[in-house]
Enzyme design. Sequence first.
Site, short mmCIF file in Angstrom:
data_model
loop_
_atom_site.label_atom_id
_atom_site.label_comp_id
_atom_site.label_asym_id
_atom_site.label_seq_id
_atom_site.Cartn_x
_atom_site.Cartn_y
_atom_site.Cartn_z
N GLU A 162 -4.38 -20.22 12.65
CA GLU A 162 -5.46 -20.95 11.96
C GLU A 162 -5.77 -22.23 12.72
O GLU A 162 -4.87 -22.97 13.11
CB GLU A 162 -5.03 -21.28 10.52
CG GLU A 162 -6.03 -22.14 9.76
CD GLU A 162 -5.56 -22.42 8.33
OE1 GLU A 162 -4.82 -21.58 7.77
OE2 GLU A 162 -5.92 -23.48 7.78
N GLU A 167 -11.34 -31.02 8.16
CA GLU A 167 -11.04 -31.12 6.75
C GLU A 167 -11.19 -32.60 6.36
O GLU A 167 -10.72 -33.47 7.07
CB GLU A 167 -9.63 -30.64 6.43
CG GLU A 167 -9.46 -29.14 6.62
CD GLU A 167 -8.04 -28.69 6.34
OE1 GLU A 167 -7.84 -27.92 5.39
OE2 GLU A 167 -7.12 -29.13 7.07
#
Length: 285
Positions: A162, A167
Amino acid sequence: MIDRRAWALVPVLSGLLCGCWSPPADTRSPAAQESPFWQAEFDGAAATRPSEESWNTEIGNRDAEGWGNNELQYYTDDLANSALDGTGHLVISARPAPAGSELPCHTQEFCTWISARLTTEGKVALTRGRVEVRAKMPTGTGLLPAIWMLGDNGVEWPGQGEIDICEVVGGEPRTVYGTAHGPTYFNEDGISGSATLPADASRAFHTYSVDKEPRRITWSVDGEPYFTLTPSKLPAPSDWVFEQDMHLLLNVAVGGDWPGSPDSSTPSPATMTVDYVRFYGTGRT
């Protein structure tokens, strides 16, 4: 596939770095200076869905740990949660669930928020090169919008690999996190860097980028690199799992282990506005 998100305790992630924003510079890789091999510009009429040729819309709140982070949102394919705005943008909105909707939730009987999660899985993937996403990210208590990638190697997470391109945890509205997760570095052990924006991420568009090169990944905001990962920074060099096709995900999560619960100050709708997505280099379409 177990898709656990790795958001808890990010401020103490191994390898955490902090870089401050500065004016954009053309520091792109050679691949990124070429024409994109795939792009989504989100042209189209207002209140229409993005192209199904490139995008999947996931639905529900996963039985396994509320998408891995004990989240409170139920993902829908409703236009209220994801649609084009008619001016060249994709809008992903989180908002309180309608009264009486009774949407099943892992963390409690019913999900109290609805949102959207769009992916290019099985349709578009980056092998090597650069991904650029220009977006305004929502901020506010209990929110966690994300622009990220997962590997297409068919392995269960975290061996799947990932790359979190961006974010923004709602309680830190000026901080952008870029993180990698793999076989032995996931959850609080994810390897991360951060950059500081001049104002809240919801105030202006920024270009969030990752250069995915052989055995090297570099995160940037507005053309300014702030974090680089190579195998030498991993627990073991064999844990490098990024030499593969990786697809893109866009979502706005609510609640959970990292951002905490929303409250009366949380904006509704909480909106991620995406201007474009562009893949440079090589990949699959």
